[in-house]
Structures are given as C-alpha cells and as structure tokens.
Design a protein around this motif. Structure first.
Motif, PDB file in Angstrom:
ATOM      1  N   ARG A  81       8.281  23.614  29.920  1.00 54.13           N
ATOM      2  CA  ARG A  81       9.473  23.156  29.203  1.00 54.13           C
ATOM      3  C   ARG A  81       9.584  21.629  29.240  1.00 54.13           C
ATOM      4  O   ARG A  81       9.345  21.012  30.285  1.00 54.13           O
ATOM      5  CB  ARG A  81      10.736  23.765  29.823  1.00 54.13           C
ATOM      6  CG  ARG A  81      10.796  25.290  29.714  1.00 54.13           C
ATOM      7  CD  ARG A  81      12.021  25.827  30.440  1.00 54.13           C
ATOM      8  NE  ARG A  81      12.071  27.283  30.421  1.00 54.13           N
ATOM      9  CZ  ARG A  81      12.621  28.017  29.468  1.00 54.13           C
ATOM     10  NH1 ARG A  81      13.191  27.413  28.428  1.00 54.13           N
ATOM     11  NH2 ARG A  81      12.624  29.332  29.529  1.00 54.13           N
ATOM     12  N   GLN A  82       9.905  21.044  28.110  1.00 55.14           N
ATOM     13  CA  GLN A  82      10.081  19.587  28.000  1.00 55.14           C
ATOM     14  C   GLN A  82       8.879  18.851  28.585  1.00 55.14           C
ATOM     15  O   GLN A  82       9.006  18.004  29.474  1.00 55.14           O
ATOM     16  CB  GLN A  82      11.382  19.159  28.694  1.00 55.14           C
ATOM     17  CG  GLN A  82      12.617  19.801  28.081  1.00 55.14           C
ATOM     18  CD  GLN A  82      13.910  19.389  28.753  1.00 55.14           C
ATOM     19  OE1 GLN A  82      13.944  19.095  29.939  1.00 55.14           O
ATOM     20  NE2 GLN A  82      14.982  19.367  27.981  1.00 55.14           N
ATOM     21  N   LEU A  87       2.331  15.921  29.000  1.00 55.82           N
ATOM     22  CA  LEU A  87       1.078  16.150  28.271  1.00 55.82           C
ATOM     23  C   LEU A  87       0.462  14.827  27.829  1.00 55.82           C
ATOM     24  O   LEU A  87      -0.763  14.647  27.902  1.00 55.82           O
ATOM     25  CB  LEU A  87       1.340  17.044  27.055  1.00 55.82           C
ATOM     26  CG  LEU A  87       1.546  18.529  27.320  1.00 55.82           C
ATOM     27  CD1 LEU A  87       1.963  19.242  26.033  1.00 55.82           C
ATOM     28  CD2 LEU A  87       0.288  19.172  27.888  1.00 55.82           C
ATOM     29  N   ALA A  88       1.295  13.894  27.360  1.00 50.91           N
ATOM     30  CA  ALA A  88       0.784  12.589  26.954  1.00 50.91           C
ATOM     31  C   ALA A  88       0.107  11.888  28.127  1.00 50.91           C
ATOM     32  O   ALA A  88      -0.986  11.321  27.990  1.00 50.91           O
ATOM     33  CB  ALA A  88       1.921  11.733  26.401  1.00 50.91           C
ATOM     34  N   ASN A  89       0.726  11.943  29.299  1.00 46.91           N
ATOM     35  CA  ASN A  89       0.126  11.324  30.481  1.00 46.91           C
ATOM     36  C   ASN A  89      -1.194  11.993  30.845  1.00 46.91           C
ATOM     37  O   ASN A  89      -2.163  11.316  31.217  1.00 46.91           O
ATOM     38  CB  ASN A  89       1.087  11.408  31.668  1.00 46.91           C
ATOM     39  CG  ASN A  89       2.270  10.477  31.529  1.00 46.91           C
ATOM     40  OD1 ASN A  89       2.265   9.568  30.701  1.00 46.91           O
ATOM     41  ND2 ASN A  89       3.292  10.693  32.348  1.00 46.91           N
ATOM     42  N   PHE A  90      -1.231  13.303  30.747  1.00 47.98           N
ATOM     43  CA  PHE A  90      -2.461  14.032  31.069  1.00 47.98           C
ATOM     44  C   PHE A  90      -3.599  13.613  30.140  1.00 47.98           C
ATOM     45  O   PHE A  90      -4.704  13.280  30.597  1.00 47.98           O
ATOM     46  CB  PHE A  90      -2.205  15.536  30.970  1.00 47.98           C
ATOM     47  CG  PHE A  90      -3.445  16.377  31.161  1.00 47.98           C
ATOM     48  CD1 PHE A  90      -4.038  16.484  32.399  1.00 47.98           C
ATOM     49  CD2 PHE A  90      -4.006  17.059  30.083  1.00 47.98           C
ATOM     50  CE1 PHE A  90      -5.176  17.257  32.583  1.00 47.98           C
ATOM     51  CE2 PHE A  90      -5.137  17.832  30.248  1.00 47.98           C
ATOM     52  CZ  PHE A  90      -5.726  17.937  31.507  1.00 47.98           C
ATOM     53  N   GLY A 118      10.082  31.615  22.853  1.00 45.84           N
ATOM     54  CA  GLY A 118      10.433  30.255  22.481  1.00 45.84           C
ATOM     55  C   GLY A 118       9.688  29.221  23.298  1.00 45.84           C
ATOM     56  O   GLY A 118       9.183  28.220  22.761  1.00 45.84           O
ATOM     57  N   THR A 119       9.593  29.449  24.604  1.00 52.38           N
ATOM     58  CA  THR A 119       8.902  28.500  25.486  1.00 52.38           C
ATOM     59  C   THR A 119       7.423  28.422  25.154  1.00 52.38           C
ATOM     60  O   THR A 119       6.855  27.324  25.024  1.00 52.38           O
ATOM     61  CB  THR A 119       9.086  28.908  26.957  1.00 52.38           C
ATOM     62  OG1 THR A 119      10.482  28.922  27.276  1.00 52.38           O
ATOM     63  CG2 THR A 119       8.367  27.949  27.881  1.00 52.38           C
ATOM     64  N   LEU A 120       6.775  29.582  25.014  1.00 53.93           N
ATOM     65  CA  LEU A 120       5.344  29.566  24.722  1.00 53.93           C
ATOM     66  C   LEU A 120       5.070  28.960  23.358  1.00 53.93           C
ATOM     67  O   LEU A 120       4.146  28.145  23.200  1.00 53.93           O
ATOM     68  CB  LEU A 120       4.767  30.987  24.792  1.00 53.93           C
ATOM     69  CG  LEU A 120       3.259  31.070  24.550  1.00 53.93           C
ATOM     70  CD1 LEU A 120       2.479  30.281  25.598  1.00 53.93           C
ATOM     71  CD2 LEU A 120       2.785  32.527  24.510  1.00 53.93           C
ATOM     72  N   SER A 121       5.864  29.311  22.361  1.00 44.92           N
ATOM     73  CA  SER A 121       5.651  28.781  21.020  1.00 44.92           C
ATOM     74  C   SER A 121       5.784  27.259  21.014  1.00 44.92           C
ATOM     75  O   SER A 121       4.950  26.549  20.424  1.00 44.92           O
ATOM     76  CB  SER A 121       6.663  29.403  20.056  1.00 44.92           C
ATOM     77  OG  SER A 121       6.505  28.870  18.765  1.00 44.92           O
ATOM     78  N   ALA A 122       6.813  26.732  21.669  1.00 45.01           N
ATOM     79  CA  ALA A 122       7.016  25.282  21.705  1.00 45.01           C
ATOM     80  C   ALA A 122       5.860  24.588  22.423  1.00 45.01           C
ATOM     81  O   ALA A 122       5.401  23.516  21.988  1.00 45.01           O
ATOM     82  CB  ALA A 122       8.339  24.961  22.390  1.00 45.01           C
ATOM     83  N   PHE A 123       5.378  25.179  23.506  1.00 44.25           N
ATOM     84  CA  PHE A 123       4.256  24.593  24.243  1.00 44.25           C
ATOM     85  C   PHE A 123       2.982  24.583  23.401  1.00 44.25           C
ATOM     86  O   PHE A 123       2.285  23.561  23.308  1.00 44.25           O
ATOM     87  CB  PHE A 123       4.024  25.369  25.543  1.00 44.25           C
ATOM     88  CG  PHE A 123       2.802  24.938  26.293  1.00 44.25           C
ATOM     89  CD1 PHE A 123       2.729  23.689  26.900  1.00 44.25           C
ATOM     90  CD2 PHE A 123       1.698  25.789  26.396  1.00 44.25           C
ATOM     91  CE1 PHE A 123       1.599  23.289  27.597  1.00 44.25           C
ATOM     92  CE2 PHE A 123       0.565  25.401  27.093  1.00 44.25           C
ATOM     93  CZ  PHE A 123       0.516  24.144  27.695  1.00 44.25           C
TER      94      PHE A 123
END
Length: 276
Positions: A81-82, A87-90, A118-123
């Motif tokens: 979540r959020q 992800l950008a840092n990774f 919702g969580t999986l789709s957003a990720f």
C-alpha cells in the motif's frame, strides 16, 4: 530453462560446493561458470548500491541472467500500500545497471497478507513493464537515494515480474485474473507443505522456487523428486504443461541452502534435463 540458486554467499558452501581456497570475491564468478542464473536476495533486506550491481554484472558471462528479489519494505512493511516512492527508490538503487543480464523481479509476500483486489490491482499497475518505465519510475526517488542512484538504461526492453504469495487467498479466480491481466507470474513454490503450492500459469514465463522437499530450507531433493520436477519444467517449457499449449520460459531457483543442498540439487536437475 534456467536453473540456479538463491544467493551465493553461504559459508556452508565453502570447501563443499566452492573449491577449497576459492576467495570469497570470486564466488559469484564460480556460480557463473556452473549455472546460467542466480537470484539476488540481498536486495530483499536492504537497498543495494549501483557499484555492487555493476560488480556482479561484470563477474558473470554475457548470457547470464540475474533475478532480483524486491524490497521487503514494499511487501512486508508497507504491505503493497502507498508504495510508489518505495518502488522508485528500489528501481533507482542500481538493478538497472545489470543491463541485459537483468531478469525477473521477484515480489515475495508475507503469510498474513491476504488477497485484496484493490490492493493487488493498484500494486500491479505501478510495476514497470519495461526498463524504460522502470527508469521513469526510478527518477521519482526521494532524497534518501540522492548521490547513490543509478538512472540509466542502454535500451528499453521488457521487464518481468513474479509474485510469491504465502496466503491461499491468492489462488482466488480474481487474483489469477489480475495477474494474467498484468502478465505477472504466480510463483510455483515448494515449501515442504508450509505454504500453498500454486500451479496456475499467469504469464509467458514460469518462476519456480524450491525451498526444500520435507524440511523448509534444510532438506535436499532425491534424484527421483528432481526427476519429477524436471518433467514439469520440460512440459512448461515446450507447452505440453500449459492449458493453452504455449511454451514458457522457466526460471528455477533452489533455496534449500541451510545445509548446502541448493547448488548440488541445481546441478543434478541440470544434468537430468540434459540427459537424452
């Protein structure tokens, strides 16, 4: 079909799989002489540095492939979540420096993280599907990566992702549909019965993690058990094991390293696959 191991810096392997006297800084080079792939798992515990990725890249042959394990900060702390900045840092931390040796990115989920549409789709929507998209995402890193980021790719090529959930809820039809929609591979994980073994093919490649046949991380595989895995892997690779008949690329990583079984089991599986 690429068969390798998860990680390579294990004291138990020295003088056993690694020849006696081999200096530690040459262990990855030795891995590259025996296997076509390895899974980088230090990236799960902390962000690595570009100079590490460049050193690893230069230690292996041109056709070698690294799988990279995604940050546990994303999967276990933020729990998907959020996660845009994380992800950008990774992706800014250096894995793009692997160039054409960069293979799939593995996202391992904690056991208590249940499927939420919702969580999986957003990720999944946030995951870059090419190295160019990964670079664009990496440029949004925060101040923690200032001065230690890698923001360059030689070419824009497809980027693959694999998801290793440890809750049975991810076997739900809606979960599989989302993974198929985003072309993310649902990991086939043998965990000595501790966690579910999913067998749905949700992408154009199959990602297999073998954690131990009877005791998690500790037990090895018999020749017969490896033969059974070899038959499955071959069937996925030539399409016989897929409902749609399409061949898949297959990546296999042995993670039963606690007693040094992993590299020996990987070598045995490779020999069985090569046998006429």
């Amino acid at each position: 079909m690429r068969i390798g191991v998860s990680g390579w810096t294990y004291p138990r392997w020295r003088g056993d799989f690694y020849p006696r006297g081999l200096v530690q800084k040459r262990e990855l080079e030795y891995i590259g002489s025996r296997f076509p792939t390895v899974e980088i798992n230090g990236s799960f515990y902390s962000l690595q540095r570009p100079e590490s990725y460049r050193r690893w890249r230069d230690a292996v042959p041109e056709d070698f492939v690294f799988a990279v394990k995604g940050s546990r900060y994303v999967t276990h702390m933020l729990r998907l979540r959020q996660v845009e900045t994380a992800l950008a840092n990774f992706f800014a931390s250096g894995l793009l420096a692997l160039g054409h040796r960069l293979g799939p990115v593995l996202w391992q989920l904690p056991e208590r993280l249940r499927f939420d549409p919702g969580t999986l789709s957003a990720f999944l929507r946030l995951l870059p599907t090419t190295t160019g998209e990964a670079l664009a995402l990496a440029r949004r890193h925060d101040v923690r990566l200032e001065g230690r980021e890698w923001l360059h790719v030689d070419e824009d090529v497809p980027l693959r992702h694999a998801l290793e959930p440890r809750s049975r809820t991810f076997g739900a039809p809606e979960s599989l549909r989302l993974l198929q929609q985003h072309r993310v591979s649902l990991v086939v994980a043998d965990t000595a019965g501790r966690w579910p073994l999913f067998d749905a093919l949700t992408s154009d490649f199959v990602y297999v993690r073998l954690h131990g046949a009877r005791k998690l991380y500790h037990s090895g595989y018999t020749r017969e058990e490896l033969g059974d895995w070899g038959e499955l892997i071959t069937a996925w690779a030539d399409g016989r094991g897929a409902g749609d008949g399409r061949p898949r690329d297959v990546y296999v990583y042995f993670d039963n390293d606690a007693r040094g079984h992993a590299p020996h089991d990987a070598e045995t599986l490779i020999s069985l696959l090569r046998a006429p």
